[in-house]
Enzyme design. Sequence first.
Site, PDB file in Angstrom:
ATOM      1  N   HIS A 117       0.840  -1.199   0.000  1.00 13.57           N
ATOM      2  CA  HIS A 117       0.000   0.000   0.000  1.00 13.57           C
ATOM      3  C   HIS A 117       0.877   1.251   0.000  1.00 13.57           C
ATOM      4  O   HIS A 117       1.559   1.541   0.980  1.00 13.57           O
ATOM      5  CB  HIS A 117      -0.932  -0.015   1.225  1.00 13.57           C
ATOM      6  CG  HIS A 117      -1.947   1.075   1.187  1.00 13.57           C
ATOM      7  ND1 HIS A 117      -2.410   1.712   2.310  1.00 13.57           N
ATOM      8  CD2 HIS A 117      -2.587   1.660   0.138  1.00 13.57           C
ATOM      9  CE1 HIS A 117      -3.295   2.626   1.958  1.00 13.57           C
ATOM     10  NE2 HIS A 117      -3.407   2.622   0.650  1.00 13.57           N
TER      11      HIS A 117
ATOM     12  N   GLU B 167       2.995   0.365   3.284  1.00 12.71           N
ATOM     13  CA  GLU B 167       2.455  -0.644   4.195  1.00 12.71           C
ATOM     14  C   GLU B 167       2.545  -1.983   3.480  1.00 12.71           C
ATOM     15  O   GLU B 167       2.019  -2.130   2.364  1.00 12.71           O
ATOM     16  CB  GLU B 167       1.004  -0.318   4.561  1.00 12.71           C
ATOM     17  CG  GLU B 167       0.887   0.911   5.448  1.00 12.71           C
ATOM     18  CD  GLU B 167      -0.558   1.310   5.742  1.00 12.71           C
ATOM     19  OE1 GLU B 167      -0.816   1.759   6.871  1.00 12.71           O
ATOM     20  OE2 GLU B 167      -1.419   1.200   4.847  1.00 12.71           O
TER      21      GLU B 167
HETATM   22  N1  CAA Z   1       6.297  14.226  -7.849  1.00 12.63           N
HETATM   23  C1  CAA Z   1       7.505  14.727  -7.572  1.00 12.63           C
HETATM   24  N2  CAA Z   1       7.717  15.726  -6.696  1.00 12.63           N
HETATM   25  C2  CAA Z   1       6.642  16.223  -6.077  1.00 12.63           C
HETATM   26  C3  CAA Z   1       5.344  15.742  -6.311  1.00 12.63           C
HETATM   27  C4  CAA Z   1       5.193  14.699  -7.254  1.00 12.63           C
HETATM   28  N3  CAA Z   1       3.999  14.161  -7.551  1.00 12.63           N
HETATM   29  N4  CAA Z   1       4.481  16.441  -5.539  1.00 12.63           N
HETATM   30  C5  CAA Z   1       5.216  17.323  -4.845  1.00 12.63           C
HETATM   31  N5  CAA Z   1       6.508  17.198  -5.159  1.00 12.63           N
HETATM   32  C6  CAA Z   1       7.636  17.951  -4.641  1.00 12.63           C
HETATM   33  C7  CAA Z   1       7.685  19.334  -5.240  1.00 12.63           C
HETATM   34  O1  CAA Z   1       8.408  19.360  -6.431  1.00 12.63           O
HETATM   35  C8  CAA Z   1       8.353  20.129  -4.150  1.00 12.63           C
HETATM   36  O2  CAA Z   1       9.751  20.026  -4.262  1.00 12.63           O
HETATM   37  P1  CAA Z   1      10.673  21.232  -3.730  1.00 12.63           P
HETATM   38  O3  CAA Z   1      10.507  21.257  -2.254  1.00 12.63           O
HETATM   39  O4  CAA Z   1      12.031  20.848  -4.161  1.00 12.63           O
HETATM   40  O5  CAA Z   1      10.148  22.451  -4.411  1.00 12.63           O
HETATM   41  C9  CAA Z   1       7.941  19.416  -2.857  1.00 12.63           C
HETATM   42  O6  CAA Z   1       7.429  18.157  -3.243  1.00 12.63           O
HETATM   43  C10 CAA Z   1       6.886  20.173  -2.158  1.00 12.63           C
HETATM   44  O7  CAA Z   1       5.782  20.360  -3.043  1.00 12.63           O
HETATM   45  P2  CAA Z   1       4.913  21.666  -3.144  1.00 12.63           P
HETATM   46  O8  CAA Z   1       5.761  22.854  -2.849  1.00 12.63           O
HETATM   47  O9  CAA Z   1       4.156  21.614  -4.430  1.00 12.63           O
HETATM   48  O10 CAA Z   1       3.799  21.508  -2.038  1.00 12.63           O
HETATM   49  P3  CAA Z   1       3.888  20.982  -0.575  1.00 12.63           P
HETATM   50  O11 CAA Z   1       5.038  21.545   0.153  1.00 12.63           O
HETATM   51  O12 CAA Z   1       2.533  21.119   0.002  1.00 12.63           O
HETATM   52  O13 CAA Z   1       4.151  19.409  -0.732  1.00 12.63           O
HETATM   53  C11 CAA Z   1       3.078  17.324  -0.693  1.00 12.63           C
HETATM   54  C12 CAA Z   1       3.296  18.603  -1.457  1.00 12.63           C
HETATM   55  C13 CAA Z   1       4.379  16.499  -0.688  1.00 12.63           C
HETATM   56  C14 CAA Z   1       2.002  16.554  -1.418  1.00 12.63           C
HETATM   57  C15 CAA Z   1       2.692  17.662   0.798  1.00 12.63           C
HETATM   58  O14 CAA Z   1       1.658  18.618   0.806  1.00 12.63           O
HETATM   59  C16 CAA Z   1       2.223  16.471   1.581  1.00 12.63           C
HETATM   60  O15 CAA Z   1       3.008  15.689   2.071  1.00 12.63           O
HETATM   61  N6  CAA Z   1       0.879  16.320   1.736  1.00 12.63           N
HETATM   62  C17 CAA Z   1       0.282  15.209   2.434  1.00 12.63           C
HETATM   63  C18 CAA Z   1       0.106  14.057   1.492  1.00 12.63           C
HETATM   64  C19 CAA Z   1      -0.438  12.845   2.190  1.00 12.63           C
HETATM   65  O16 CAA Z   1      -0.783  12.828   3.358  1.00 12.63           O
HETATM   66  N7  CAA Z   1      -0.545  11.744   1.429  1.00 12.63           N
HETATM   67  C20 CAA Z   1      -1.098  10.516   1.894  1.00 12.63           C
HETATM   68  C21 CAA Z   1      -2.516  10.422   1.513  1.00 12.63           C
HETATM   69  S1  CAA Z   1      -3.252   8.904   2.030  1.00 12.63           S
HETATM   70  C22 CAA Z   1      -3.017   7.879   0.716  1.00 12.63           C
HETATM   71  O17 CAA Z   1      -2.498   8.223  -0.288  1.00 12.63           O
HETATM   72  C23 CAA Z   1      -3.421   6.458   0.888  1.00 12.63           C
HETATM   73  C24 CAA Z   1      -4.810   6.105   0.801  1.00 12.63           C
HETATM   74  O18 CAA Z   1      -5.087   4.933   0.779  1.00 12.63           O
HETATM   75  C25 CAA Z   1      -5.929   7.050   0.804  1.00 12.63           C
END
Ligand code: CAA
Length: 365
Positions: free
Chosen positions: A215, A227
């Site tokens: 996961h 996971e």
């Molecule tokens: N690919 C590559 N790099 C990425 C990316 C992607 N898809 N998305 C974001 N990044 C990188 C950006 O390039 C950026 O890099 P720099 O710091 O070098 O500029 C960095 O991540 C930060 O991105 P942003 O500035 O655009 O925005 P942010 O600081 O908010 O980060 C995020 C974005 C990493 C998504 C962050 O907001 C985050 O961690 N959010 C929480 C996500 C989360 O909780 N996910 C789990 C969801 S649950 C799930 O998925 C499972 C399920 O079963 C439901």
Amino acid sequence: SSTPGLESPCPAGFRYPGARWRRRRRISLVQLGAPLRCVLHCGPELTTNSMAFATSQVVRGFSSSAVRNVVIKNVTIIGGGQMGAGIAQVAASTGHSVTLVDTSDDILKKSIKTIEGSLKRVVKKKFADKPEAGEEFIKKVVQNVSTSTDVESAVQSSDLVVEAIVENLKIKQDLFSRLDKLAPPHTIFASNTSSLSISDIASSTSRQDRFGGLHFFNPVPMMKLVEVIGTPATSQETLDSLLNFSKVLRKTPVSCKDTFGFVVNRLLVPCIMEAIRLYERGVYACYYNSDASKEDIDIAMKLGAGHPMGPLELADYIGLDIINSVIEGETKDPNNPLFNSSDLLNKLVAEGKLGRKTGEGFFKY
Ligand code: CAA
């Protein structure tokens, strides 16, 4: 390194571990063996952690007991959506040969675009001073991904199949039951489901010992966790292979039992559902403005609890249909109110407002 044949380039185009690294660990290229050489050639991003892991795998490989773990080189990913494309990207970035499967060439073209877009973001950071090396890296990773609409041929030389398709038990069971007859006996099957029981999905196959859950989290290239889910029928060798594979991807695996929500969704989804209920009830930014705005709820959790996204923004990011499928999961405890549904969530899903992917959910994009 003077042994004939060892100088041939790895298919992924990555360099072999340096002579000093090997000398320190008393490992020769011959000892690494061809498949491990490929897995180890993780290119410019190779971290200390994955080096350490690689060493332990090599040492285990040469211990007195036979090597029982499947070394995963060829990976087939079924489903080219957000999760499937993300998993394909990290597997290809770590030197695996990936086949990404979906039902149409258009979907697959979109998946490759998503992968390229995400790789550009990775490269911008990692190769800030060397844009040409960055371009080269993207090229190599994309070369490691082939696409196919023919699931039958796509699993024929697969070491691992990861399924990331729609959250529907019958559809997943039908898919795995077909694949079971086509994939080689050693092939491990894994589902990326976030809401269904791995045992239920695996029951459609005759390889329940070689079936587990993997996961991943969205966005897959950024989120460090995987996971790894074992059922009572999953063999220790399969679990070890899945744990090792996760580490080779440079993720941190946690082992989970096959229970509702595993670990993350068991904790995260109630938080998101409580945020939706707060918003629905209009509770309580202050006495004079009884509407807790969506923004206030998100700001509160970002600044007060240090979450990178507020719960409503995160719900949109995950997809409101996915949140709904978790709380409707058949394996949940019906007496647990934390997973009760919400009229507002149901309404948004019925209107096709599924979050970021459709341009609107709790927020507009
Ligand atoms: N690919 C590559 N790099 C990425 C990316 C992607 N898809 N998305 C974001 N990044 C990188 C950006 O390039 C950026 O890099 P720099 O710091 O070098 O500029 C960095 O991540 C930060 O991105 P942003 O500035 O655009 O925005 P942010 O600081 O908010 O980060 C995020 C974005 C990493 C998504 C962050 O907001 C985050 O961690 N959010 C929480 C996500 C989360 O909780 N996910 C789990 C969801 S649950 C799930 O998925 C499972 C399920 O079963 C439901």
